[in-house]
Design an enzyme around this catalytic site. Sequence first.
Site, PDB file in Angstrom:
ATOM      1  N   CYS A 131      45.461  29.875 -29.291  1.00 14.92           N
ATOM      2  CA  CYS A 131      46.339  30.005 -30.439  1.00 14.92           C
ATOM      3  C   CYS A 131      46.031  31.329 -31.104  1.00 14.92           C
ATOM      4  O   CYS A 131      44.892  31.586 -31.483  1.00 14.92           O
ATOM      5  CB  CYS A 131      46.076  28.859 -31.398  1.00 14.92           C
ATOM      6  SG  CYS A 131      46.959  29.040 -32.928  1.00 14.92           S
ATOM      7  N   GLY A 244      58.428  27.289 -23.630  1.00 19.11           N
ATOM      8  CA  GLY A 244      58.790  28.628 -24.076  1.00 19.11           C
ATOM      9  C   GLY A 244      60.292  28.822 -24.184  1.00 19.11           C
ATOM     10  O   GLY A 244      60.950  29.093 -23.186  1.00 19.11           O
ATOM     11  N   GLY A 266      59.784  23.332 -28.240  1.00 19.34           N
ATOM     12  CA  GLY A 266      59.116  23.692 -29.488  1.00 19.34           C
ATOM     13  C   GLY A 266      60.107  24.129 -30.537  1.00 19.34           C
ATOM     14  O   GLY A 266      60.792  23.315 -31.155  1.00 19.34           O
TER      15      GLY A 266
HETATM   16  C1  LIG Z   1      55.579  26.672 -36.061  1.00 16.47           C
HETATM   17  C2  LIG Z   1      54.822  26.527 -34.779  1.00 16.47           C
HETATM   18  C3  LIG Z   1      53.579  25.912 -34.774  1.00 16.47           C
HETATM   19  C4  LIG Z   1      52.868  25.773 -33.591  1.00 16.47           C
HETATM   20  N1  LIG Z   1      51.674  25.133 -33.608  1.00 16.47           N
HETATM   21  C5  LIG Z   1      51.002  24.945 -32.443  1.00 16.47           C
HETATM   22  C6  LIG Z   1      49.797  24.221 -32.416  1.00 16.47           C
HETATM   23  O1  LIG Z   1      49.316  23.726 -33.441  1.00 16.47           O
HETATM   24  N2  LIG Z   1      49.155  24.078 -31.236  1.00 16.47           N
HETATM   25  C7  LIG Z   1      49.657  24.586 -30.061  1.00 16.47           C
HETATM   26  O2  LIG Z   1      49.043  24.402 -29.021  1.00 16.47           O
HETATM   27  N3  LIG Z   1      50.821  25.268 -30.063  1.00 16.47           N
HETATM   28  C8  LIG Z   1      51.498  25.451 -31.208  1.00 16.47           C
HETATM   29  N4  LIG Z   1      52.679  26.135 -31.201  1.00 16.47           N
HETATM   30  C9  LIG Z   1      53.184  26.680 -29.927  1.00 16.47           C
HETATM   31  C10 LIG Z   1      54.214  25.759 -29.292  1.00 16.47           C
HETATM   32  O3  LIG Z   1      53.659  24.522 -28.980  1.00 16.47           O
HETATM   33  C11 LIG Z   1      54.798  26.409 -28.030  1.00 16.47           C
HETATM   34  O4  LIG Z   1      53.762  26.592 -27.100  1.00 16.47           O
HETATM   35  C12 LIG Z   1      55.441  27.744 -28.306  1.00 16.47           C
HETATM   36  O5  LIG Z   1      56.072  27.729 -29.551  1.00 16.47           O
HETATM   37  C13 LIG Z   1      56.461  28.154 -27.232  1.00 16.47           C
HETATM   38  O6  LIG Z   1      57.475  27.211 -27.111  1.00 16.47           O
HETATM   39  P1  LIG Z   1      58.895  27.310 -27.870  1.00 16.47           P
HETATM   40  O7  LIG Z   1      59.447  28.666 -27.604  1.00 16.47           O
HETATM   41  O8  LIG Z   1      59.700  26.189 -27.317  1.00 16.47           O
HETATM   42  O9  LIG Z   1      58.590  27.124 -29.329  1.00 16.47           O
HETATM   43  C14 LIG Z   1      53.406  26.275 -32.379  1.00 16.47           C
HETATM   44  C15 LIG Z   1      54.650  26.890 -32.393  1.00 16.47           C
HETATM   45  C16 LIG Z   1      55.370  27.018 -33.564  1.00 16.47           C
HETATM   46  C17 LIG Z   1      56.689  27.699 -33.528  1.00 16.47           C
END
Ligand SMILES: Cc1cc2nc3c(=O)[nH]c(=O)nc-3n(C[C@H](O)[C@H](O)[C@H](O)COP(=O)(O)O)c2cc1C
Lengths: 305, 305, 264, 264
Positions: A131, A244, A266
Amino acid sequence: MKPVLSVEIAGVKFNNPIMTASGCSGYGEELADIYPLSILGALVTKTITPEPREGHPPPRTAETDSGMLNAIGLANVGIERFVSEKIPFLKKQTTKIIVNVGGKTIKEYVELCARLNDQDCIDMIELNLGCPNVSEGGMQFGSDPKMTERVLKEAIAVCSIPIIAKLTPNVTDVRVTARAAEQGGASALSLINTLVGMSVDHETWQSRLTFNRGGLSGPAVKPVALAQVDAVYSAVKIPIIGIGGISNYADVIEFLLVGATAVQIGTALFVEPDAPILIMRELSAYMKRKKISHVTDMIGKIRKF
Amino acid sequence: MKPVLSVEIAGVKFNNPIMTASGCSGYGEELADIYPLSILGALVTKTITPEPREGHPPPRTAETDSGMLNAIGLANVGIERFVSEKIPFLKKQTTKIIVNVGGKTIKEYVELCARLNDQDCIDMIELNLGCPNVSEGGMQFGSDPKMTERVLKEAIAVCSIPIIAKLTPNVTDVRVTARAAEQGGASALSLINTLVGMSVDHETWQSRLTFNRGGLSGPAVKPVALAQVDAVYSAVKIPIIGIGGISNYADVIEFLLVGATAVQIGTALFVEPDAPILIMRELSAYMKRKKISHVTDMIGKIRKF
Amino acid sequence: MIKPVRILSKVLRHRKLEDNYYSLTFGDYKAASKCKPGHFIHLKLPESNLYFRRAMSVASADAEKQELEIIFKAIGRGTKQLAQFKKNDPIDILGPLGNCFTKPAKKETVVIIAGGVGYPPLAYFATELVKSGFPAKQIHFFYGGRTSSEIVDRPRIKKLGVNFHPVTDDGSFGEKGLVTQSVEKFIQANDDLKSKLYACGPEPMLKACDDLGMKYKLPGQLSLEAPMPCGIGVCLGCIVKLRDDGYVRVCKDGPVFEIGEVLL
Amino acid sequence: MIKPVRILSKVLRHRKLEDNYYSLTFGDYKAASKCKPGHFIHLKLPESNLYFRRAMSVASADAEKQELEIIFKAIGRGTKQLAQFKKNDPIDILGPLGNCFTKPAKKETVVIIAGGVGYPPLAYFATELVKSGFPAKQIHFFYGGRTSSEIVDRPRIKKLGVNFHPVTDDGSFGEKGLVTQSVEKFIQANDDLKSKLYACGPEPMLKACDDLGMKYKLPGQLSLEAPMPCGIGVCLGCIVKLRDDGYVRVCKDGPVFEIGEVLL
Ligand SMILES: Cc1cc2nc3c(=O)[nH]c(=O)nc-3n(C[C@H](O)[C@H](O)[C@H](O)COP(=O)(O)O)c2cc1C
Ligand SMILES: Cc1cc2nc3c(=O)[nH]c(=O)nc-3n(C[C@H](O)[C@H](O)[C@H](O)COP(=O)(O)OP(=O)(O)OC[C@H]3O[C@@H](n4cnc5c(N)ncnc54)[C@H](O)[C@@H]3O)c2cc1C
Ligand SMILES: Cc1cc2nc3c(=O)[nH]c(=O)nc-3n(C[C@H](O)[C@H](O)[C@H](O)COP(=O)(O)OP(=O)(O)OC[C@H]3O[C@@H](n4cnc5c(N)ncnc54)[C@H](O)[C@@H]3O)c2cc1C
Ligand SMILES: Cc1cc2nc3c(=O)[nH]c(=O)nc-3n(C[C@H](O)[C@H](O)[C@H](O)COP(=O)(O)O)c2cc1C
Ligand code: FES
Ligand code: FES
């Protein structure tokens, strides 16, 4: 014939390959107000840390073209309140539950896994190995293959729940860390976490995030995620969960084709909290139209040139 | 008072900080049909290789959300035809000329620099150290700090034209390669090149690029580019040329604020070939409104939290 | 060589034609006088996650009124957005781009082969030919589509007075079959004529036309399509292979190529 | 606890108010009956590179006609897109979201403090109060803007019959000065009344209202704003600090908070 959407990862049967992504669905309570969580393949919780965390001060999100930056800073209730306050709700859900955990040291990851091992409603644990939103060195395990392997080995030693290693995309060659996680005993890999990004307000000259750096997500990063899943697919034998920028059924199919067994949604949940329902419906319709009987028939089936 | 837009890099004076990016403005001929190249800070050529290259078969571009993938494969006329056919045109231009070169080995880079050193209209050379679109190992110099340092050292030994090292963003820590390039004697750094990405047609299951992998560019990558320029700015002393998703004057200011001395416009030229004109006009208006006398007054002036 | 300009024009007329086809006419288009048959324009979509402009052939242009028309089928995300444009909406046009059809000699018989959305540039070509005094009866306008509703804009073709040969896959309008089959029959039946072919349409049709041209030793031109990130020749994305060797850019070296020139 | 639903509604009316202000009324909005004063909706922008939905307070809702109104100022990229919506355009609404204002006791004097685009939820609140039988004369509606044209929708306030106190920075309409100064004067002049404050507007104004409430020991509620990626409480992006300790989410735990509750 109704197309079969179920998939299996490490012996766990998921009704369908659509999961929520960590940090984008809280602990499930808010989404449950909108639709029954049972329609999900799995719910993945916000990263849980040993102690409660407030996260960074606001502003901690910023809109970008076809995406967003976040520097929430792993705000979460901590493992003890998670067990006492959130697990009772999760226990009542019929969907699969994946708990995402994060620590500053290997010891913290191990303790978190050991603590969750006591609980009986947890189907898988996902280790957040990358992260970008916390300064403490530990959170960038994901870029060090040796640490990646060790944290998995030690976590598995204390925990019988199958473990997913969630990899960071911010590395020169994601296959290296992927192989390290496999070597360490991961049951599956999930990728990608967010890309390191930044944004500045050109009027005030101020960074748009208090933490300055943030994690980029949303449709903008989808091509990067696809390339990384594709690279890892031919590098490891364990299943991959693709993440992603996934927003619709076509995106899901793209991820399956490059090698994902399941996917996580996400950022798209922020725009369409009911995206999983729509995706499932359209995925079924697509499979019917294309006469694909099982969703697994698409895994890794990209036709390359 | 008219705001001063000129900047200086390695003793070269640019009328303004707006350059075109390599591969997005050919050798200048097409843009010259639309506006006089003299309005540009500099024109950067497509990457020149020792031999002519056809590049990959079509399709070699794909649209993505707020961006695009390309796997052109360094199609170019080769150094000899460049010298005989393109330099005469470039000589007639009053804008600064930056020639981008790429090789498969250190020797090739060195020979290209030596050959260009004979020409008298070239203001700077930019080494493409990280193009994801060719398979040959050499092109990923950018991820190996030792190779990066060496190629710069050897090129500088044969070439008195100041050299820019163009870095790849596809690394774990861009500061490492940035420092290596500085160590090697680079006069400036430019970043970012494209992110490795992929795209699949969910209907045909076919990769959208014959080369399968491609480079992601456009507004989608801007947050990543800003974060990398910001990181490098505090890691090196040489000037930085910011690249990645720049489409309007506000984007330019964002890059200046995180530490860029100049910027390059790439993909945005495809949508608005006259973007540099509009940007220059609005940048001037902005500076007047904000009473900023010199564009350099903004470099690195981001207010972090 | 045409110099492209970027002009903020506006929608003057929005007509829904048959099926999923639309005609948009833009006004205040100062470059109208430069738009020759074969040229295309590159349209910016409204603030959108779709990144590229969309290429559209000039379907007609009126230099005096400063008007320009395009005809398109709403098939994908970009053309569906174009179909949403309404009267008076501003639109950002880059153009005119590319090269154009070369005129036939006086005595030549013009065989036009339009397939689907390949119709617009050829309609413009026929219109300008007739306007310039070329005998309409010397023009044979073959127009192929899957079904009747895909043969759009018929009143205009009729008004031109050319020999109109509609062809549909299902026979619902005109001859039944592939348009290139009808063309081949025509060529065979008229081998005493000095014909020149002009084709635009889907790639398989163009390939068949190219083959026809070479088989019957008929000269002619094909207007090609390719995904076009820039449309002005700088990105090298829209390439097509020459029969000789090497790639050329459809946007800048084309979109019009001679029969036998490119590898389809 | 309100359960949000996602509904594809459509634009029924589009009104340009003064200056850069707009009123949009949506029809076929089945959740209208659930929209209480203070609630907001989250609007999806048309296929766009802008990624987030945009939050808009409910300005009025008609349960029977299934209509919902928003009032907004076109300031940034998102609201400028909203201003482009035309009659019959479809719009994707997620709502209603958040909590709502709690009603005053019968004897309380209601002091409403609206600043700029903070007006809509308070207009709805006042309307519903009057509708429910609360005496209009017991409501004091302070409405601050920079200049006269920023005090929009005046006929509605007049029709309500409440005590209307417009305040402008430049004195071009109503009292001159800051709205919170006028409110303070009112409080001082009426310290025998049992007043409750309801405020929505820019952060400095809300802070001043919070201070007023605490200084004069008046209860009340503030409706807050924050950038809202999700609007439903899952992203933890829209937080505000509690005076006690810890963060709460504006979208889910708010947007309405008690005076003295949050750190502004
Ligand atoms: C607001 C926000 C908070 C997130 N918090 C976490 C988290 O606590 N732990 C984690 O492993 N990934 C976290 N992520 C990453 C997402 O799980 C994901 O891997 C990433 O956003 C890519 O996917 P997406 O494009 O569908 O959002 C977070 C993403 C966003 C946007
Ligand atoms: C020179 C030229 C002239 C044209 N004239 C016309 C015309 O007069 N009428 C008409 O209806 N159509 C015309 N087209 C085709 C038109 O541009 C495409 O149909 C349209 O771009 C399809 O895009 P879409 O956005 O609807 O579909 P999408 O689903 O968005 O497009 C799918 C993908 O294909 C890409 N793409 C863009 N253009 C093309 C293309 N030409 N071929 C293949 N892929 C493409 C898009 O970028 C996108 O990534 C022309 C194309 C060219 C190159
Ligand atoms: C609960 C709530 C109710 C609202 N009700 C109204 C209303 O009734 N009428 C009205 O005119 N406005 C209202 N707003 C404010 C409105 O949402 C913002 O003015 C609008 O989002 C500005 O966005 P823009 O797209 O025009 O500007 P942009 O220039 O695009 O926005 C700039 C940036 O700020 C972000 N942003 C989004 N919302 C906010 C926000 N609220 N505060 C700060 N940044 C934000 C955007 O995501 C973007 O990144 C409300 C906001 C909230 C949170
Ligand atoms: C079609 C295309 C071709 C490119 N070719 C080159 C190249 O030959 N050499 C190079 O160094 N970079 C090349 N680039 C990368 C750009 O110069 C630039 O670094 C990158 O696209 C990011 O900037 P942008 O988002 O403004 O396009 C190319 C980019 C595109 C889109
Ligand atoms: S579209 Fe860019 S070269 Fe043709
Ligand atoms: S906007 Fe996501 S938690 Fe409030």
